[in-house]
Motif scaffolding. Structure first.
Motif, short mmCIF file in Angstrom:
data_model
loop_
_atom_site.label_atom_id
_atom_site.label_comp_id
_atom_site.label_asym_id
_atom_site.label_seq_id
_atom_site.Cartn_x
_atom_site.Cartn_y
_atom_site.Cartn_z
N ASN A 184 0.85 -1.19 0.00
CA ASN A 184 0.00 0.00 0.00
C ASN A 184 0.89 1.24 0.00
O ASN A 184 1.36 1.68 1.05
N GLN A 185 1.10 1.85 -1.16
CA GLN A 185 2.00 2.99 -1.27
C GLN A 185 1.42 4.25 -0.62
O GLN A 185 2.16 5.12 -0.15
N GLN A 186 0.09 4.36 -0.60
CA GLN A 186 -0.51 5.51 0.08
C GLN A 186 -0.24 5.43 1.58
O GLN A 186 0.05 6.45 2.23
N LEU A 187 -0.31 4.25 2.12
CA LEU A 187 0.01 4.05 3.53
C LEU A 187 1.46 4.44 3.81
O LEU A 187 1.76 5.14 4.78
N VAL A 188 2.36 3.99 2.96
CA VAL A 188 3.78 4.29 3.14
C VAL A 188 4.01 5.80 3.12
O VAL A 188 4.75 6.35 3.96
N SER A 189 3.38 6.51 2.19
CA SER A 189 3.55 7.95 2.06
C SER A 189 3.02 8.70 3.28
O SER A 189 3.69 9.59 3.82
N VAL A 190 1.83 8.34 3.71
CA VAL A 190 1.23 9.01 4.87
C VAL A 190 2.05 8.75 6.13
O VAL A 190 2.33 9.66 6.92
N ALA A 191 2.44 7.51 6.34
CA ALA A 191 3.21 7.16 7.53
C ALA A 191 4.57 7.84 7.53
O ALA A 191 5.05 8.28 8.59
N ASP A 192 5.20 7.96 6.36
CA ASP A 192 6.52 8.61 6.29
C ASP A 192 6.41 10.09 6.62
O ASP A 192 7.28 10.66 7.29
N ASP A 193 5.34 10.74 6.16
CA ASP A 193 5.14 12.16 6.50
C ASP A 193 4.95 12.34 8.00
O ASP A 193 5.53 13.24 8.61
#
Length: 248
Positions: A184-193
């Motif tokens: 889930n790339q959206q998950l990765v992006s949100v969590a990294d922010d």
């Protein structure tokens, strides 16, 4: 997870692929300095904004840019040997990340984060990451976790030398790799922010003690060991500890 100070006179780079071509200031507050700026270094124009952004992020994490202080783009640009424009562009990006605030006609103030704000970020991170980690612990084979060993080792190396900026980057890299296993790339992006926002120093706190970094890095290693062994009770316990008692 938490994240030493850069060598005096030079800010570190937050990402390993950035060429060390930009000189970073040790004193660049306000509009004036009491010493002549160093001779400008030659940088590749297409990458100058990215280099400055990386350097500013490292300086924020390492405490070179102090919470509450205002820094002008022209003063920082003079120290970098570039115009104020790429500095402003980088600072605008940092403002969007919550690291700095725009001060009209003056520059940018480093955001002052207190314990409550960081605790709230930690709580949100736990809500996002913990369920995913526990699900992955049940589904990812040991070989998948073994591939992450170099990333866990990188956090230990950064912690061993007390390099907070390098630790911040390697810490996020480890978490990104874990979450990426979900697909889930959206998950990765949100969590990294969320993770990046939680790495800015507290007001009045030291830039990071080596012992704290080592303890945090050890949690990465222990968690990975438990995941490889598929020891779910230990994984659950370590995840609880890592996210400061999140209700999982």
């Amino acid at each position: 997870m938490e994240q030493g100070r850069a060598r005096e006179g030079v800010w570190p780079y937050a990402s390993s692929g950035t060429p060390p071509e930009v000189r970073v200031p040790t004193q660049a507050r306000g509009e004036h300095t009491h010493s002549e700026p160093p001779a400008p270094r030659v940088v590749q124009r297409h990458s100058v904004r990215g280099q400055i952004l990386d350097a500013l992020r490292a300086a924020l994490v390492g405490g070179e840019l102090a919470p509450g202080e205002v820094y002008s783009a022209p003063a920082l640009g003079a120290r970098f040997g570039v115009s104020a424009t790429p500095v402003r562009e980088a600072m605008q990006r940092l403002a969007a990340e919550g690291a700095v605030e725009v001060v009209p006609n003056r520059g940018f103030r480093v955001s002052e984060k207190g314990p409550r704000e960081l605790a709230e970020l930690a709580e949100v991170r736990a809500l996002v990451e913990v369920p995913v980690m526990l699900r992955l612990a049940r589904t990812v084979p040991a070989a998948g976790w073994c591939a992450l060993r170099p990333l866990a080792d990188a956090t230990v190396r950064a912690a061993a030398v007390g390099d907070r900026a390098a630790y911040a980057e390697s810490d996020r890299a480890f978490h990104r790799a874990v979450l990426a296993l979900s697909g889930n790339q959206q998950l990765v992006s949100v969590a990294d922010d969320l993770h990046r926002r939680s790495q800015w120093p507290l007001v009045g706190s030291p830039a990071g003690r080596r012992a704290d970094l080592l303890a945090d890095a050890a949690e990465h290693t222990s968690l990975l060991d438990a995941l490889i062994a598929q020891d779910l009770p230990v994984v659950r316990s370590l995840v609880r500890e890592h996210f400061h008692g999140a209700d999982v």
